[in-house]
Design a protein around this motif. Structure first.
Motif, PDB file in Angstrom:
ATOM      1  N   VAL A 153       0.846  -1.190   0.000  1.00 21.78           N
ATOM      2  CA  VAL A 153       0.000   0.000   0.000  1.00 21.78           C
ATOM      3  C   VAL A 153       0.885   1.245   0.000  1.00 21.78           C
ATOM      4  N   MET A 154       0.578   2.175  -0.911  1.00 19.81           N
ATOM      5  CA  MET A 154       1.316   3.433  -0.972  1.00 19.81           C
ATOM      6  C   MET A 154       0.348   4.584  -0.692  1.00 19.81           C
ATOM      7  N   PHE A 155       0.705   5.421   0.283  1.00 21.07           N
ATOM      8  CA  PHE A 155      -0.014   6.665   0.531  1.00 21.07           C
ATOM      9  C   PHE A 155       0.806   7.743  -0.165  1.00 21.07           C
ATOM     10  N   LEU A 156       0.233   8.395  -1.164  1.00 21.69           N
ATOM     11  CA  LEU A 156       0.982   9.251  -2.073  1.00 21.69           C
ATOM     12  C   LEU A 156       0.455  10.681  -2.101  1.00 21.69           C
ATOM     13  N   ASP A 157       1.346  11.629  -1.801  1.00 28.13           N
ATOM     14  CA  ASP A 157       1.029  13.044  -1.941  1.00 28.13           C
ATOM     15  C   ASP A 157       1.095  13.397  -3.429  1.00 28.13           C
ATOM     16  N   LEU A 158       0.390  14.437  -3.836  1.00 27.45           N
ATOM     17  CA  LEU A 158       0.421  14.852  -5.239  1.00 27.45           C
ATOM     18  C   LEU A 158       1.450  15.931  -5.518  1.00 27.45           C
ATOM     19  N   THR A 159       1.576  16.895  -4.620  1.00 23.76           N
ATOM     20  CA  THR A 159       2.431  18.045  -4.876  1.00 23.76           C
ATOM     21  C   THR A 159       3.783  17.866  -4.194  1.00 23.76           C
TER      22      THR A 159
END
Length: 122
Positions: A50-56
């Protein structure tokens, strides 16, 4: 067996807050990355469930990470965590393969609900 979680955000404080918001009864091993290139490096080493990914993020943003993962036959679940809550952003990340979108600041109950929805938490 522990779930391998990768938390990707250029802000150390945001990563810390997200990790604290993970359910305490969820058996996980957590790795952190501060940008998209680090995230892809961790992903390519294998074992990211599982990856929790920010966009900026500087250098390589979350959209570029998702595009790369898609080309590399995405084999982990990606949950985008971002302050950019525009409908267009949410639609785009889903098109690129993200399973869900959680707005910042993170809410522990929202994370738990998403994890349960996708069978990652009982």
């Amino acid at each position: 067996m522990a779930v391998s979680v990768l938390v990707v955000d250029d802000s150390p404080m945001a990563r810390k807050m997200l990790i604290r918001a993970l359910p305490s009864d969820w058996e996980v091993t957590v790795t952190q990355a501060s940008n998209g290139l680090e995230a892809l490096s961790c992903y390519r080493q294998g074992g990211v469930d599982v990856m929790f990914l920010d966009l900026t993020m500087p250098g390589m943003d979350g959209y570029q990470v998702l595009e790369t993962l898609r080309h590399e036959d995405l084999n982990c679940l990606v949950i985008v965590v971002s302050a950019d809550i525009q409908d267009a952003a949410q639609a785009r990340v889903r098109e690129l393969g993200a399973i869900d979108f959680i707005k910042k600041p993170v809410d522990a109950m929202r994370i738990k609900a998403v994890l349960k929805e996708y069978g990652l938490l009982v």
